[in-house]
Motif scaffolding. Structure first.
Motif, mmCIF file in Angstrom:
data_model
loop_
_atom_site.group_PDB
_atom_site.id
_atom_site.type_symbol
_atom_site.label_atom_id
_atom_site.label_comp_id
_atom_site.label_asym_id
_atom_site.label_seq_id
_atom_site.Cartn_x
_atom_site.Cartn_y
_atom_site.Cartn_z
ATOM 1 N N VAL A 1 0.698 -1.409 0.150
ATOM 2 C CA VAL A 1 -0.036 0.402 0.047
ATOM 3 C C VAL A 1 0.658 1.404 0.423
ATOM 4 N N THR B 1 -4.990 -0.272 -5.274
ATOM 5 C CA THR B 1 -4.393 -1.660 -4.405
ATOM 6 C C THR B 1 -5.428 -2.688 -4.854
ATOM 7 N N ALA C 1 -1.075 3.558 -6.747
ATOM 8 C CA ALA C 1 -1.101 2.485 -5.986
ATOM 9 C C ALA C 1 -0.263 1.091 -7.007
#
Length: 305
Positions: free
Chosen positions: A7, A17, A44
């Motif tokens: 993350v 994510t 991400a």
């Protein structure tokens, strides 16, 4: 083989994510060009996919400034640890007044460290700006926000991003999607994660029908490969732009749940979509991610094939 997902230190509504393994699974094995993101957001996808070369762009200068500061070494894990420890202690002592002090300072001086602070101490991890460009997310009502464990978590996230950037050739640019797509070559892959019309529209400088159609036009005229993230439908309504614009491309769908967002109705499960201008081969479609592959024209009454 299970993909380890990390993350990033910046949070936002609509973060991808949990969808990274799905996106990763459709990238052609022989890809060796540049990974291009006109809407990098938190980063991400790019930081987890970790291509050899990437051009990561956004119109939000604060996102670009934050990651550029990491790339240059101005922001390190140690710098972040010391900063959050100090400001977190003041937040605990003074409460929400200190959050608004940092928010005002950020809006005046645009420090990337202050951006990290207001992002992680703001309500629901939202990134939202008013028409004058001022960050206006309220406090999360947790004076103890930056406890030692939380600071360590963020510090580790910064260390991971820093290491990824150092090992790769990543370039960060503050520019709009038109310029980013125009600069792409036929050997690159463009991954687009624009704001979702009808769901998340708190983009730095807005997103509307005109923007969606401009993006469609740019991608339709691009001679390389692209992947577009969008939403397909939820229990209440369809994304009309799937049918209006994207129906002639390949569409992959799966259910996804977004936990972030200020509105309760935006926290329901939705059917997420990936739109591509190339066919994902069978070997790249992972049953572990429960990818469902179809063309829109074969979809009837929301049956997911």
């Amino acid at each position: 083989m299970t993909m380890i997902i990390n993350v990033p230190p910046i949070k936002s509504q609509g973060i991808k994510t949990k969808l990274v393994p799905w996106i990763q699974s459709i990238i052609p094995k022989n890809f060796n060009g540049t990974w291009i993101e006109p809407f990098m957001g938190t980063g991400a996808v790019a930081f987890n996919v970790a291509p050899s070369r990437a051009v990561l762009c956004d119109t939000n200068p604060h996102l670009i400034n934050f990651y550029t500061a990491i790339a240059s070494g101005e922001i390190t894990a140690t710098v972040v640890k010391n900063y959050l420890t100090q400001e977190g202690a003041t937040l605990l002592a003074k409460g929400e007044d200190h959050y608004y002090f940092i928010r005002d300072r950020f809006n005046a001086e645009h420090s990337p460290l202050d951006f990290l602070f207001v992002n992680r101490a703001g309500f629901n991890g939202m990134i939202r700006f008013n028409r004058k460009g001022g960050f206006n997310v309220p406090f999360c009502k947790k004076p103890q926000r930056f406890a030692q464990a939380y600071v360590t978590k963020i510090t580790n996230q910064v260390a991971w991003v820093s290491k990824t950037i150092q090992l790769k050739e990543f370039i960060f640019k503050c520019q709009d999607f038109n310029a980013t797509i125009q600069d792409a070559s036929v050997h690159d892959i463009i991954y687009c994660d624009p704001p979702y019309l009808g769901r998340y529209v708190d983009y730095y400088n807005g997103w509307d029908d005109v923007c969606e159609r401009q993006l469609f036009s740019k991608l339709s005229n691009y001679n390389g490969q692209f992947i577009l993230s969008t939403w397909h439908h939820n229990d209440y309504r369809d994304n009309e732009y799937i049918k209006l614009l994207w129906s002639n491309y390949h569409i992959l769908t799966r259910e996804h749940f977004y936990h972030l967002g200020g509105k309760e109705e935006n926290r329901n499960p939705i059917i997420e979509a990936l739109v591509t201008n190339f066919m994902a081969t069978a070997s790249r479609r992972s049953s572990a991610t429960q990818i469902q592959y179809h063309l829109f024209n074969s979809l009837v009454n929301h049956d997911v094939l």
